[in-house]
Design a protein around this motif. Structure first.
Motif, PDB file in Angstrom:
ATOM      1  N   MET A  32      30.935  78.956  34.958  1.00  0.00           N
ATOM      2  CA  MET A  32      30.892  77.528  34.771  1.00  0.00           C
ATOM      3  C   MET A  32      32.248  76.912  35.133  1.00  0.00           C
ATOM      4  SD  MET A  32      29.300  75.466  31.662  1.00  0.00           S
ATOM      5  CE  MET A  32      30.440  74.784  30.521  1.00  0.00           C
ATOM      6  N   PHE A  33      33.342  77.484  34.655  1.00  0.00           N
ATOM      7  CA  PHE A  33      34.676  77.019  35.003  1.00  0.00           C
ATOM      8  C   PHE A  33      35.356  78.095  35.838  1.00  0.00           C
ATOM      9  CE2 PHE A  33      33.979  74.793  30.930  1.00  0.00           C
ATOM     10  CZ  PHE A  33      34.112  73.488  31.373  1.00  0.00           C
ATOM     11  N   SER A  34      36.177  77.659  36.764  1.00  0.00           N
ATOM     12  CA  SER A  34      36.907  78.630  37.574  1.00  0.00           C
ATOM     13  C   SER A  34      38.086  79.182  36.778  1.00  0.00           C
ATOM     14  CB  SER A  34      37.406  77.979  38.863  1.00  0.00           C
ATOM     15  OG  SER A  34      38.442  77.067  38.576  1.00  0.00           O
ATOM     16  N   THR A  35      38.657  80.257  37.275  1.00  0.00           N
ATOM     17  CA  THR A  35      39.796  80.879  36.602  1.00  0.00           C
ATOM     18  C   THR A  35      40.978  79.919  36.531  1.00  0.00           C
ATOM     19  OG1 THR A  35      39.068  83.015  37.453  1.00  0.00           O
ATOM     20  CG2 THR A  35      41.300  82.895  36.589  1.00  0.00           C
ATOM     21  N   GLY A  36      41.205  79.184  37.586  1.00  0.00           N
ATOM     22  CA  GLY A  36      42.305  78.217  37.602  1.00  0.00           C
ATOM     23  C   GLY A  36      42.116  77.121  36.565  1.00  0.00           C
ATOM     24  N   GLN A  37      40.887  76.655  36.397  1.00  0.00           N
ATOM     25  CA  GLN A  37      40.619  75.621  35.396  1.00  0.00           C
ATOM     26  C   GLN A  37      40.838  76.152  33.982  1.00  0.00           C
ATOM     27  OE1 GLN A  37      36.626  74.676  36.692  1.00  0.00           O
ATOM     28  NE2 GLN A  37      37.285  72.666  37.444  1.00  0.00           N
ATOM     29  N   MET A  38      40.441  77.393  33.751  1.00  0.00           N
ATOM     30  CA  MET A  38      40.631  77.990  32.424  1.00  0.00           C
ATOM     31  C   MET A  38      42.119  78.185  32.114  1.00  0.00           C
ATOM     32  SD  MET A  38      37.694  78.336  31.068  1.00  0.00           S
ATOM     33  CE  MET A  38      37.754  79.602  29.831  1.00  0.00           C
ATOM     34  N   ILE A  39      42.882  78.604  33.096  1.00  0.00           N
ATOM     35  CA  ILE A  39      44.328  78.760  32.907  1.00  0.00           C
ATOM     36  C   ILE A  39      44.972  77.407  32.636  1.00  0.00           C
ATOM     37  CG2 ILE A  39      46.491  79.380  34.071  1.00  0.00           C
ATOM     38  CD1 ILE A  39      44.899  81.596  35.509  1.00  0.00           C
ATOM     39  N   PHE A  40      44.585  76.401  33.405  1.00  0.00           N
ATOM     40  CA  PHE A  40      45.125  75.060  33.196  1.00  0.00           C
ATOM     41  C   PHE A  40      44.784  74.553  31.800  1.00  0.00           C
ATOM     42  CE2 PHE A  40      44.504  70.457  33.168  1.00  0.00           C
ATOM     43  CZ  PHE A  40      45.785  70.048  33.496  1.00  0.00           C
ATOM     44  N   ALA A  41      43.544  74.738  31.367  1.00  0.00           N
ATOM     45  CA  ALA A  41      43.139  74.274  30.040  1.00  0.00           C
ATOM     46  C   ALA A  41      43.945  74.978  28.954  1.00  0.00           C
ATOM     47  CB  ALA A  41      41.644  74.503  29.836  1.00  0.00           C
ATOM     48  N   GLY A  42      44.137  76.272  29.083  1.00  0.00           N
ATOM     49  CA  GLY A  42      44.917  77.012  28.093  1.00  0.00           C
ATOM     50  C   GLY A  42      46.359  76.550  28.033  1.00  0.00           C
ATOM     51  N   LEU A  43      46.980  76.387  29.190  1.00  0.00           N
ATOM     52  CA  LEU A  43      48.367  75.919  29.225  1.00  0.00           C
ATOM     53  C   LEU A  43      48.491  74.492  28.698  1.00  0.00           C
ATOM     54  CD1 LEU A  43      49.556  77.387  32.643  1.00  0.00           C
ATOM     55  CD2 LEU A  43      50.110  78.199  30.338  1.00  0.00           C
TER      56      LEU A  43
END
Length: 62
Positions: free
Chosen positions: A1-12
């Motif tokens: 559903m979310f890309s890896t980059g989006q998940m990293i951005f959300a976490g940061l």
């Protein structure tokens, strides 16, 4: 559903936002203690009022 980059951005973003909120709160702690001295009692009164409303609703329902 979310890309890896989006998940990293959300976490940061969450980490940076929480850190900024914590630092800001620490800076304003003394000011809040002075200006909002009685706010705890207002919150307590509000929750007691809500509890009374629920008690009245429960007793009138039965």
């Amino acid at each position: 559903m979310f890309s890896t980059g989006q998940m990293i951005f959300a976490g940061l973003f969450v980490i940076a936002f929480a850190t900024a909120i914590f630092i800001t709160y620490q800076k304003d702690k003394k000011l809040h203690a002075k200006n909002y001295k009685g706010a705890v009692w207002v919150a307590v009164a509000f929750f007691v009022f809500i509890a009374i409303l629920f008690a009245i609703k429960y007793t009138l329902k039965n």
